[in-house]
Design an enzyme around this catalytic site. Structure first.
Site, PDB file in Angstrom:
ATOM      1  N   ASP A  96       0.844  -1.196   0.000  1.00 26.43           N
ATOM      2  CA  ASP A  96       0.000   0.000   0.000  1.00 26.43           C
ATOM      3  C   ASP A  96       0.876   1.241   0.000  1.00 26.43           C
ATOM      4  O   ASP A  96       1.630   1.464   0.950  1.00 26.43           O
ATOM      5  CB  ASP A  96      -0.894  -0.050   1.254  1.00 26.43           C
ATOM      6  CG  ASP A  96      -1.736   1.203   1.401  1.00 26.43           C
ATOM      7  OD1 ASP A  96      -1.902   1.930   0.393  1.00 26.43           O
ATOM      8  OD2 ASP A  96      -2.225   1.456   2.518  1.00 26.43           O
TER       9      ASP A  96
ATOM     10  N   ASN B   9      -0.361   4.441  -0.269  1.00 28.68           N
ATOM     11  CA  ASN B   9      -1.005   5.703   0.147  1.00 28.68           C
ATOM     12  C   ASN B   9      -1.722   5.628   1.486  1.00 28.68           C
ATOM     13  O   ASN B   9      -2.487   6.518   1.844  1.00 28.68           O
ATOM     14  CB  ASN B   9      -1.967   6.194  -0.954  1.00 28.68           C
ATOM     15  CG  ASN B   9      -3.126   5.235  -1.157  1.00 28.68           C
ATOM     16  OD1 ASN B   9      -3.215   4.205  -0.479  1.00 28.68           O
ATOM     17  ND2 ASN B   9      -4.007   5.563  -2.085  1.00 28.68           N
TER      18      ASN B   9
ATOM     19  N   ASP C 205      -4.174   3.820   2.641  1.00 28.42           N
ATOM     20  CA  ASP C 205      -5.622   3.564   2.796  1.00 28.42           C
ATOM     21  C   ASP C 205      -5.905   2.122   3.231  1.00 28.42           C
ATOM     22  O   ASP C 205      -7.059   1.716   3.326  1.00 28.42           O
ATOM     23  CB  ASP C 205      -6.386   3.914   1.511  1.00 28.42           C
ATOM     24  CG  ASP C 205      -6.041   2.985   0.355  1.00 28.42           C
ATOM     25  OD1 ASP C 205      -5.160   2.097   0.521  1.00 28.42           O
ATOM     26  OD2 ASP C 205      -6.648   3.129  -0.724  1.00 28.42           O
TER      27      ASP C 205
ATOM     28  N   ASP D 184      -1.920  -1.106  -3.872  1.00 23.50           N
ATOM     29  CA  ASP D 184      -2.277  -0.340  -5.071  1.00 23.50           C
ATOM     30  C   ASP D 184      -1.178  -0.471  -6.119  1.00 23.50           C
ATOM     31  O   ASP D 184      -0.128  -1.062  -5.871  1.00 23.50           O
ATOM     32  CB  ASP D 184      -2.531   1.137  -4.709  1.00 23.50           C
ATOM     33  CG  ASP D 184      -1.446   1.678  -3.777  1.00 23.50           C
ATOM     34  OD1 ASP D 184      -0.257   1.459  -4.088  1.00 23.50           O
ATOM     35  OD2 ASP D 184      -1.791   2.286  -2.736  1.00 23.50           O
TER      36      ASP D 184
ATOM     37  N   ASP E 177     -10.163 -15.380 -16.725  1.00 25.08           N
ATOM     38  CA  ASP E 177     -10.967 -15.805 -15.578  1.00 25.08           C
ATOM     39  C   ASP E 177     -12.159 -16.650 -16.044  1.00 25.08           C
ATOM     40  O   ASP E 177     -12.823 -16.306 -17.024  1.00 25.08           O
ATOM     41  CB  ASP E 177     -11.480 -14.528 -14.886  1.00 25.08           C
ATOM     42  CG  ASP E 177     -12.156 -14.801 -13.562  1.00 25.08           C
ATOM     43  OD1 ASP E 177     -11.475 -15.260 -12.638  1.00 25.08           O
ATOM     44  OD2 ASP E 177     -13.376 -14.547 -13.457  1.00 25.08           O
TER      45      ASP E 177
ATOM     46  N   GLU F 224      -8.094 -20.077 -16.988  1.00 25.59           N
ATOM     47  CA  GLU F 224      -8.569 -20.697 -15.750  1.00 25.59           C
ATOM     48  C   GLU F 224      -9.746 -21.573 -16.155  1.00 25.59           C
ATOM     49  O   GLU F 224     -10.832 -21.071 -16.451  1.00 25.59           O
ATOM     50  CB  GLU F 224      -9.041 -19.637 -14.747  1.00 25.59           C
ATOM     51  CG  GLU F 224      -9.464 -20.287 -13.431  1.00 25.59           C
ATOM     52  CD  GLU F 224     -10.509 -19.520 -12.607  1.00 25.59           C
ATOM     53  OE1 GLU F 224     -10.567 -19.742 -11.395  1.00 25.59           O
ATOM     54  OE2 GLU F 224     -11.262 -18.720 -13.188  1.00 25.59           O
TER      55      GLU F 224
END
Ligand code: GLC
Length: 535
Positions: free
Chosen positions: A22, A24, A26, A30, A201, A275
């Site tokens: 992370d 930032n 939060d 990211d 997916d 997948e």
């Protein structure tokens, strides 16, 4: 000799963006966070990264509910951040695979919102599977969602729409040409920004048959599709042999079209991995016929017990079946949908199995955190966010345990992952797993993976053939040893709970567990360990 396409023997590192790093504060990982850690990933020795979805999404299913496949969710950054990530990975000589989710959109996608507004019979509804209710008001058929509960949800005007997963993930209708065109646009969008391929997916789910027919045993089928549900082999086989919404012939037409699109990028060697949870195993090879996709995940090792006969059977079968279509297998011990391998089979066992698998021909996938030996996080129910937990009323615990963020550094949780509160708690006991600690420890699993991937390139990749030396049908039938030769390396795994002496001449290149005692050609393998010997 013409060198192999890059992906044939690639080691591919799966990043679940929410849980990686992370930048930032939060509490969620990211894209700039990933970019800032790419040197770490490169030093592991991998060839490529696969990024789980980072697109605009209400995040009902960890981003696999996509509201705009051609934009970045603000929680993860923006398009410029995606570009920097792709570019920096390339500077470090790593390829980048994006995740494409063609079975469904989020209900927040503009198409679905338009479909709701447009009403029954409209072209907007035709992009999804909307049908009238039965005369008694019940859904068009009795299928059960893979996350539990009915796979149909009713809208205000009385029609139902199909969703194999959460009600927030309406299935797309692949007989509709808008859908086809839109996905081609998405593929090109990311290829034109430099990605080198895709993980597809639910690749086996796009085409549905008999959509208005009831299944004879919907609950049985739903149980059979759950890997953790105990069921006798014959019943499961019978149910899985024909699933009206999986592995229908029509999906292959879609991938033939996609293959042409990928090939139009010429020497960039674009690749895609499917997948596809299909049955029987031979069906998986259809996805990697020469005019279709490049790889198909082999999920056998996500569930296999640490047992020589079983491992021999699934590994050998995968090599042989792929050979029938001139493809190489893929290997994965963990991913974001399954329990982490260290928790499932044990620490030592998972180190041994990783070494064994890294030496096999084909592509190896590493789920971020596997190189740290992470177990599943222990979570309380109030932490859980997986829709399968929510839709099953808590009877299925779901996949959050494998998605706990990575511990990077320092002495106290959240170990440098974030300066805020992590979206899933990281236990204080994870201090011993931090990258910082393992970096310094020559015997850590992190350093083992680094060494293994270096030696793999040096010693193993010249040929894609192995010969078994020790298995249930080769060698002296010791049921706790497996061994094969590839190039000049013999790979031996001791699956038993006591040490074993093997007689293999040569120098020990690598051991999954501690130093190996050597007396001439004899080597003493500790319990649950694997070694590579250079002959
Ligand atoms: C795939 C993903 C899984 C997701 C599902 C629905 O199986 O790997 O995480 O929940 O598709 O999109």
């Amino acid at each position: 000799m013409k060198s192999l396409p890059w992906w044939k023997e690639a080691v591919i590192y799966q990043i679940y963006p929410r849980s990686f790093f992370d930048s930032n504060g939060d509490g969620e990982g990211d894209l700039p966070g990933i970019t800032s850690k790419l040197e770490y990933v490169q030093q592991l020795g991998v060839d490529a990264i696969w990024l789980s979805p980072f697109y605009t999404s209400p995040n009902k299913d960890g981003g696999y509910d996509v509201a705009d496949p051609r934009d970045v969710d603000p929680r993860f950054g923006n398009l410029a951040d995606a570009q920097s990530l792709i570019d920096h990975a390339h500077e470090l000589h790593m390829k980048v695979l994006a995740d494409v989710v063609p079975n469904h959109f989020s209900d927040q996608h503009e198409w679905f919102q338009a479909a709701l507004g447009a009403g029954p019979g409209s072209p907007e509804r035709a992009r999804f599977h909307f049908y009238d209710a039965n005369p008694d008001g019940t859904p068009p058929n009795n299928w059960i969602s893979l996350f539990g509960g009915p796979s149909w949800t009713q809208v205000a005007d009385g029609q139902y729409y199909l969703h194999l997963f959460d009600s927030s993930q309406p299935d797309l209708n692949w007989d509709n040409d808008d859908v086809n065109k839109d996905f081609e646009e998405t593929l090109r969008f990311w290829l034109d920004r430099g990605v080198d391929g895709f993980r597809i997916d639910v690749a086996h789910g796009l085409v549905k048959e008999d959509i208005l027919k009831n299944h004879h045993d919907p609950q049985g089928l739903s149980n059979a599709l759950r890997l953790d549900y105990p069921m006798d082999h014959e019943t499961r086989n019978a149910l899985l042999l024909s699933v009206p919404y999986f592995d229908r012939q029509g999906v292959h037409e879609i991938y033939r079209r996609w293959r042409k699109l990928f090939d139009s990028y010429g020497d960039r060697e674009i690749m895609a991995v499917a997948e596809a949870w299909v049955h029987p195993p031979i069906n998986a090879t259809k996805y990697v016929r020469p005019d279709e996709l490049h790889q198909v995940f082999n999920f056998d090792l996500l569930t296999a017990p640490f047992e020589a006969a079983h491992l021999y059977e699934v590994i050998n079968r995968s090599i042989e079946l792929n050979a029938t279509v001139n493809a190489l297998p893929t290997w994965a011990l963990s991913n974001h949908d399954s329990p982490r391998v260290a928790s499932r089979i044990g620490d030592e066992e998972s180190r041994a199995l990783a070494l064994f698998v890294f030496a096999l021909p084909g592509s190896s996938y590493i789920f971020a955190g596997q190189e740290l030996g992470l177990p599943d996080g222990e979570l309380s129910d109030s932490d859980r966010q997986d829709p399968s937990f929510i839709r099953s009323g808590g009877t299925v615990k779901g996949r959050d345990g494998a998605r706990v963020p990575l511990p990077w550094s320092g002495d106290s949780t959240p170990f440098g992952f974030t300066s805020g509160k992590p979206w899933l708690p990281i236990a204080q006991s994870w201090q011993r797993f931090t990258v910082e600690n393992q970096d310094k420890d020559p015997s850590s699993i992190l350093n083992l993976f680094r060494q293994a991937l270096t030696l793999r390139r040096q010693y193993l990749l010249a040929s894609q053939k192995i010969s078994w030396v020790q298995s249930p049908i080769h060698g002296n039938h010791d049921d706790s040893l497996l061994a094969f030769m590839r190039e000049s390396v013999t790979v031996v795994m001791n699956l038993s709970s006591h040490s074993k002496e093997v007689d293999v001449p040569g120098e020990v290149l690598l051991s999954s567990f501690g130093d190996i005692q050597v007396h001439g050609s004899k080597k003493l393998l500790p319990a649950r360990s694997c070694i590579w010997i250079s002959n």
